[in-house]
Design a protein around this motif. Sequence first.
Motif, PDB file in Angstrom:
ATOM      1  N   LEU A  19       0.849  -1.198   0.000  1.00  0.00           N
ATOM      2  CA  LEU A  19       0.000   0.000   0.000  1.00  0.00           C
ATOM      3  C   LEU A  19       0.881   1.243   0.000  1.00  0.00           C
ATOM      4  O   LEU A  19       0.944   1.984   0.990  1.00  0.00           O
ATOM      5  CB  LEU A  19      -0.927   0.000   1.219  1.00  0.00           C
ATOM      6  N   PRO A  20       1.577   1.502  -1.106  1.00  0.00           N
ATOM      7  CA  PRO A  20       2.526   2.630  -1.126  1.00  0.00           C
ATOM      8  C   PRO A  20       1.861   3.986  -0.993  1.00  0.00           C
ATOM      9  O   PRO A  20       2.517   4.955  -0.591  1.00  0.00           O
ATOM     10  CB  PRO A  20       3.208   2.474  -2.493  1.00  0.00           C
ATOM     11  N   PHE A  21       0.563   4.092  -1.342  1.00  0.00           N
ATOM     12  CA  PHE A  21      -0.130   5.370  -1.216  1.00  0.00           C
ATOM     13  C   PHE A  21      -0.350   5.746   0.240  1.00  0.00           C
ATOM     14  O   PHE A  21      -0.855   6.831   0.538  1.00  0.00           O
ATOM     15  CB  PHE A  21      -1.462   5.328  -1.959  1.00  0.00           C
ATOM     16  N   ALA A 202      -4.034   6.070  -9.727  1.00  0.00           N
ATOM     17  CA  ALA A 202      -3.929   4.687  -9.265  1.00  0.00           C
ATOM     18  C   ALA A 202      -3.194   3.829 -10.291  1.00  0.00           C
ATOM     19  O   ALA A 202      -2.385   2.962  -9.937  1.00  0.00           O
ATOM     20  CB  ALA A 202      -5.316   4.114  -8.988  1.00  0.00           C
ATOM     21  N   ASN A 203      -3.480   4.077 -11.572  1.00  0.00           N
ATOM     22  CA  ASN A 203      -2.785   3.359 -12.638  1.00  0.00           C
ATOM     23  C   ASN A 203      -1.293   3.641 -12.599  1.00  0.00           C
ATOM     24  O   ASN A 203      -0.468   2.723 -12.780  1.00  0.00           O
ATOM     25  CB  ASN A 203      -3.380   3.775 -13.998  1.00  0.00           C
ATOM     26  N   GLN A 204      -0.921   4.888 -12.378  1.00  0.00           N
ATOM     27  CA  GLN A 204       0.499   5.231 -12.286  1.00  0.00           C
ATOM     28  C   GLN A 204       1.166   4.517 -11.108  1.00  0.00           C
ATOM     29  O   GLN A 204       2.302   4.026 -11.220  1.00  0.00           O
ATOM     30  CB  GLN A 204       0.651   6.747 -12.126  1.00  0.00           C
ATOM     31  N   ILE A 205       0.447   4.431 -10.009  1.00  0.00           N
ATOM     32  CA  ILE A 205       1.019   3.804  -8.815  1.00  0.00           C
ATOM     33  C   ILE A 205       1.197   2.305  -9.010  1.00  0.00           C
ATOM     34  O   ILE A 205       2.235   1.736  -8.680  1.00  0.00           O
ATOM     35  CB  ILE A 205       0.139   4.096  -7.578  1.00  0.00           C
ATOM     36  N   TRP A 206       0.180   1.623  -9.585  1.00  0.00           N
ATOM     37  CA  TRP A 206       0.329   0.181  -9.746  1.00  0.00           C
ATOM     38  C   TRP A 206       1.320  -0.151 -10.859  1.00  0.00           C
ATOM     39  O   TRP A 206       1.901  -1.233 -10.866  1.00  0.00           O
ATOM     40  CB  TRP A 206      -1.005  -0.513  -9.920  1.00  0.00           C
ATOM     41  N   SER A 207       1.528   0.778 -11.792  1.00  0.00           N
ATOM     42  CA  SER A 207       2.546   0.558 -12.820  1.00  0.00           C
ATOM     43  C   SER A 207       3.946   0.647 -12.214  1.00  0.00           C
ATOM     44  O   SER A 207       4.852  -0.095 -12.623  1.00  0.00           O
ATOM     45  CB  SER A 207       2.400   1.588 -13.947  1.00  0.00           C
ATOM     46  N   ASP A 208       4.140   1.522 -11.241  1.00  0.00           N
ATOM     47  CA  ASP A 208       5.445   1.690 -10.612  1.00  0.00           C
ATOM     48  C   ASP A 208       5.726   0.616  -9.564  1.00  0.00           C
ATOM     49  O   ASP A 208       6.884   0.223  -9.370  1.00  0.00           O
ATOM     50  CB  ASP A 208       5.535   3.072  -9.938  1.00  0.00           C
ATOM     51  N   ASN A 209       4.688   0.135  -8.886  1.00  0.00           N
ATOM     52  CA  ASN A 209       4.886  -0.760  -7.748  1.00  0.00           C
ATOM     53  C   ASN A 209       4.406  -2.190  -7.987  1.00  0.00           C
ATOM     54  O   ASN A 209       4.570  -3.037  -7.109  1.00  0.00           O
ATOM     55  CB  ASN A 209       4.153  -0.195  -6.523  1.00  0.00           C
ATOM     56  N   ASN A 211       1.438  -3.506  -7.946  1.00  0.00           N
ATOM     57  CA  ASN A 211       0.500  -3.901  -6.890  1.00  0.00           C
ATOM     58  C   ASN A 211      -0.930  -3.704  -7.372  1.00  0.00           C
ATOM     59  O   ASN A 211      -1.736  -3.012  -6.752  1.00  0.00           O
ATOM     60  CB  ASN A 211       0.758  -3.102  -5.606  1.00  0.00           C
ATOM     61  N   VAL A 212      -1.243  -4.322  -8.504  1.00  0.00           N
ATOM     62  CA  VAL A 212      -2.540  -4.137  -9.144  1.00  0.00           C
ATOM     63  C   VAL A 212      -3.680  -4.552  -8.218  1.00  0.00           C
ATOM     64  O   VAL A 212      -4.676  -3.847  -8.080  1.00  0.00           O
ATOM     65  CB  VAL A 212      -2.610  -4.930 -10.468  1.00  0.00           C
TER      66      VAL A 212
END
Length: 532
Positions: A19-21, A202-209, A211-212
Amino acid sequence: MEAFYEWARVLYENTGINLPFIYDSYDRDRMINGFFMTVKLSVTCLFFSVVIGIIGAWLQNSPLKWTRRIVGGYIQLFRNTPPLVQLYFFYFAIGTLLPKVTNDYGGQEPILGGFAWAVISLSFFAGAYNVEIFRSGIEAVPDSTIEAAEALGFSRLHIYKDITLPLAIRVVLPALNNNLVNLVKTTTLAYAIAVPEMLYEANQIWSDNVNVTEMMVFMLLVYFVLVGILVWGMNRWERALKIPGFGAEGDMTMKHIEKKILPVMMPPRTRPVDKFRLKAWHGIVLAFIALVASIPAFAAADPARASMFEVLARWAPLLLKGFVFNVIISMSAMALGTIAGAALGLGQISLNPWVRKSAWIITQFFRNAPWLVLLFFAMFLLPFEIKIGGLTIPLPDWLKAMFGLSLPVMANVSEIVRGGVVSLPSGQWEAAESLAFSRTQVLWRIILPQCVKRMLPPWMNLYSILTMATVLASIVGVSEVMTLTGQALAAEGGRSDLLIPFYSFVLLLFFMYCYPIARWTVRLEKKFAVIN
């Protein structure tokens, strides 16, 4: 808060749930900014769509026939074509015709950005529904009220602004609130033109981490809570503005109910329309032809290059093939969603409290989630293949898209079934039980056969909405009509003069398919209308 951030980091290290956010300040800022962008986009679109609805409803009563026809054509066009195609049409096609301005860095940029086009497109889309909603409220205002205002010397504008509209707003609040909630869910389409709203971030975050799973579950929960809060607030607003004497509190005659209230209760798409609206699509087709015919002024004067009509004619068979695939996806998703939704709807009326509560929670969860989020949910969380023993069953993208689209259909069908069952007089259950019918026999032999007629019009309305939603599959890579349109434009070298005719052609395909469904729904609604 630092302890909470650290807990999320430890959770990731111990369990792998990422949960990087929460624990990462950069991702947290991105998610917060995305949330406020969603709120900003939603509030702005809500405001302008309501303004469009109010103005459009007033113009529908104009003494000028062509004014009424233009408004009727606008309503039919925007209600019978996909909002995503409308967004692309505004952003890519109309946007290329506008002048550019110099930014702070000395470069050239469009005068209107993605956010502005998203507001324009989504406001016009929701405004088309709001026009009909406000019109139903205006028609529900008693004629005697209008006549009294005219007798007192009020002008037509003052009657509408000071008397008719305030009363109409109170009458249409349930339908208006429902449309505004749908608009908030539709704002996820801004993702397609890179507006940094919540789904985009959210798409940017799961692309980087990578964690879909965590991000998709989080997105579904956020929208469930966000829409739930909005529904709660609007329900309180509706109760606060309730008109004394209307609804369960009033003592209205059957004639007044039939003449004034029933038209408001009918879904906007299924309400009777004037004769000129039944022919509005002729004007829309002519408008498309006139629009395309006016574009040569924007085309480059190169005689060696094929004209836009020649190019469109060359690609039309492929686009038609893609559209047929959209129809196949819609029919498959509708069948799957109807079967699951019927079972879920019957669960909502079960005598078992656990079954009833579970069915209600599932229905509300998938009903309040944006369609695009559910589509991402299915695309990323379903496996590419399933292995049963030694048999490997592939799950192509179009099949996962079909499943993702069937989830909101399931939730809406569940409500249609529940509403159809509870709309029948409870005395029918009691009479059947007195004749020794079991609950199952009462349901299948007496209740459901009567409900089919009542459920058919909203079911067809839902299918039309689903058909227009199939273009969302293009965002996740399914090769349907919108994907093929983009590929055709790229193959032609990205010619800007082709954008309007190509997107107009796609809009026309959907309109010619969905408009007859809407008209058929109107006839069925009138045919099966009953007064208990």
